[in-house]
Scaffold this motif. Structure first.
Motif, PDB file in Angstrom:
ATOM      1  N   ARG A 147       0.799  -1.217   0.000  1.00 58.85           N
ATOM      2  CA  ARG A 147       0.000   0.000   0.000  1.00 58.85           C
ATOM      3  C   ARG A 147       0.840   1.279   0.000  1.00 58.85           C
ATOM      4  O   ARG A 147       0.299   2.362  -0.215  1.00 58.85           O
ATOM      5  N   CYS A 148       2.124   1.185   0.294  1.00 56.39           N
ATOM      6  CA  CYS A 148       2.978   2.374   0.278  1.00 56.39           C
ATOM      7  C   CYS A 148       2.931   2.958  -1.137  1.00 56.39           C
ATOM      8  O   CYS A 148       3.315   2.300  -2.106  1.00 56.39           O
ATOM      9  N   ARG A 149       2.460   4.198  -1.253  1.00 57.38           N
ATOM     10  CA  ARG A 149       2.119   4.759  -2.571  1.00 57.38           C
ATOM     11  C   ARG A 149       3.144   5.779  -3.027  1.00 57.38           C
ATOM     12  O   ARG A 149       3.672   6.562  -2.227  1.00 57.38           O
ATOM     13  N   ALA A 150       3.391   5.786  -4.339  1.00 59.86           N
ATOM     14  CA  ALA A 150       4.206   6.813  -4.982  1.00 59.86           C
ATOM     15  C   ALA A 150       3.395   7.396  -6.140  1.00 59.86           C
ATOM     16  O   ALA A 150       3.075   6.679  -7.089  1.00 59.86           O
ATOM     17  N   THR A 156       9.073  14.121 -10.557  1.00 59.45           N
ATOM     18  CA  THR A 156       9.284  13.517  -9.246  1.00 59.45           C
ATOM     19  C   THR A 156       8.174  12.527  -8.928  1.00 59.45           C
ATOM     20  O   THR A 156       7.124  12.501  -9.578  1.00 59.45           O
ATOM     21  N   TYR A 157       8.453  11.696  -7.912  1.00 57.61           N
ATOM     22  CA  TYR A 157       7.428  10.888  -7.273  1.00 57.61           C
ATOM     23  C   TYR A 157       7.289  11.376  -5.842  1.00 57.61           C
ATOM     24  O   TYR A 157       8.277  11.780  -5.212  1.00 57.61           O
ATOM     25  N   VAL A 158       6.072  11.344  -5.331  1.00 59.16           N
ATOM     26  CA  VAL A 158       5.818  11.709  -3.943  1.00 59.16           C
ATOM     27  C   VAL A 158       5.365  10.439  -3.222  1.00 59.16           C
ATOM     28  O   VAL A 158       4.338   9.847  -3.571  1.00 59.16           O
ATOM     29  N   VAL A 179       7.064   0.111  -4.243  1.00 55.13           N
ATOM     30  CA  VAL A 179       5.965   1.033  -3.926  1.00 55.13           C
ATOM     31  C   VAL A 179       4.833   0.834  -4.939  1.00 55.13           C
ATOM     32  O   VAL A 179       5.034   0.283  -6.026  1.00 55.13           O
ATOM     33  N   ARG A 180       3.650   1.335  -4.560  1.00 56.25           N
ATOM     34  CA  ARG A 180       2.492   1.194  -5.439  1.00 56.25           C
ATOM     35  C   ARG A 180       2.311   2.464  -6.254  1.00 56.25           C
ATOM     36  O   ARG A 180       2.126   3.546  -5.710  1.00 56.25           O
ATOM     37  N   ASP A 224       5.004  12.171   2.399  1.00 54.43           N
ATOM     38  CA  ASP A 224       5.153  13.011   1.200  1.00 54.43           C
ATOM     39  C   ASP A 224       6.622  13.249   0.864  1.00 54.43           C
ATOM     40  O   ASP A 224       7.083  14.390   0.700  1.00 54.43           O
ATOM     41  N   VAL A 225       7.364  12.167   0.751  1.00 51.83           N
ATOM     42  CA  VAL A 225       8.790  12.242   0.421  1.00 51.83           C
ATOM     43  C   VAL A 225       8.936  12.434  -1.086  1.00 51.83           C
ATOM     44  O   VAL A 225       8.413  11.647  -1.879  1.00 51.83           O
TER      45      VAL A 225
END
Length: 396
Positions: A147-150, A156-158, A179-180, A224-225
């Protein structure tokens, strides 16, 4: 005109590399720092191992087996296997960071050569190492449920979410995370792999202490990395394929590396048993037979693992049969450290010297051998279904 490589070590093959490395390890006085150091906290051990990697890089020995474009000197998996054997035979530890280097390095080299060129040389020099962020609180064995989302925003990806049981997460410089990027319903087709700086704003690391007190693992939080899009390993949505490619190295090279370490520890246990006998202390009944059993288990593991390493070196894809390596490795590690507990007796339980503390720490870590990286039950199911073709159990 016959083409000849300029490097005589490569020209003469892995066996010649091993002989030259063996001579260096036996003659280099600087290496005494890393011999028989005993147990120290994770952070100190990784720092000490980083210095060993720096020495091996400066002298060129750990650069063999990696492509020149990524800081290596050429060669293949056989050279890396020989490195681990020779280090262990010389009484030196295999640097802990090499366990994740073997798991994460090959897929980065293949699917993100620009990242390999940028970061792998520093890894080989011991200036950085990477953590593996796959498992999550609700997705351990079922990685397709991550479930960790990008989400993509321009270049960029957040990233937002959580990772658990992150190998080397407590000390890593960078994190290779699955990541998803698609919907939850897309399962494995919606996954991607990113390299994230551990000190990036929004990353929170919480070390997870093992029973031994070592911070081998960590829980990671991403708030929000922001990650540059060029940190993508492979294409977006290709994360599952990258992970499956990674898995064959985790099974093969990790097993060979670990078997070299187990051989070193078995020799140390044999010597400790001889010392106890010389001091008039009795060994448990059948100790000699069990030492022999541990050795035969190791021989079986290495015979199997050698085939897998050779397959990788020849460019062949290693499939589900690599689960055999994983099952054999778990057998070796649990058997070896259970025997150490019995042979060392009161020294194992009460000893306060660095050696006794290390045996206890290794015993604690070996308890996870049948669980981490895919449980023994899962491995046997894979073998039953995809290698042996056994019929499935009938549902009641």
């Amino acid at each position: 005109m016959e083409h000849r490589t300029a490097d005589p070590v490569l020209a003469e093959g892995p066996a010649a590399y091993g002989r030259a490395l063996r001579a260096h390890l036996s003659e280099e006085p600087l290496l005494k720092e890393w011999r028989h150091t005993g147990h120290v906290p994770t952070e100190e051990r990784m720092a000490a191992h980083a210095r060993l990697m720096a020495h091996l890089y400066k002298t060129g020995w750990n650069r063999y087996g990696w492509p020149k474009e990524a800081g290596g000197l050429g060669g293949d998996e056989r050279h890396r296997a020989v490195l681990y054997d020779e280090l262990a035979a010389a009484g030196l530890p295999v640097p802990g960071a090499h366990m994740l280097l073997e798991t994460l390095g090959p897929p980065v080299v293949r699917f993100a050569p620009h990242l390999a060129a940028r970061h792998l040389p520093a890894f080989l020099r011991g200036e950085e190492w990477w953590g593996q962020g796959f498992s999550e609180p609700e997705a351990g064995s079922d990685l397709a449920g991550l479930r960790c989302r990008a989400r993509r925003e321009g270049n960029t990806y957040v990233v937002s979410g959580q990772k658990l049981w992150t190998s080397h997460g407590a000390t890593a410089t960078r994190l290779v995370c699955l990541v998803r990027t698609g919907t939850l319903e897309s399962r494995h087709r919606g996954l991607s792999m990113l390299m994230i700086d551990a000190d990036a704003p929004g990353v929170t690391t919480r070390p997870i202490a093992l029973a031994s007190g070592d911070n081998e693992l960590a829980e990671l939080f991403f708030d929000d990395v922001v990650v540059p899009a060029d940190r993508l390993i492979g294409e977006e949505g290709q994360g599952w394929g990258v992970a499956m490619y990674l898995l064959q190295f985790e099974r093969a090279m990790y097993a060979w590396l670990s078997s070299a370490e187990a051989l070193r520890r078995l020799r140390e246990l044999r010597d400790a048993a001889a010392s106890r006998t010389a001091a008039g202390k009795r060994l448990p009944g059948g100790a000699a037979l069990r030492l022999g059993t541990c050795y035969t288990d190791l021989v079986a593991l290495r015979a199997r693992s050698a085939r897998t390493v050779l397959a990788l070196a020849s460019g062949r894809t290693v499939g589900p049969e690599a689960s055999v390596d994983k099952v054999l490795l778990a057998t070796v590690e649990t058997g070896l450290f259970d025997l150490a507990r019995e042979v060392l007796a009161e020294d194992f339980v009460l000893g306060g010297d660095a050696g006794a503390v290390q045996w206890r720490a290794d015993w604690w870590y070996s308890r996870s051998a049948t669980i981490l990286g895919g449980s023994a039950e899962v491995q046997r199911t894979i073998l039953a279904d995809h290698v042996l073709g056994l019929p499935r159990e009938a549902k009641p």
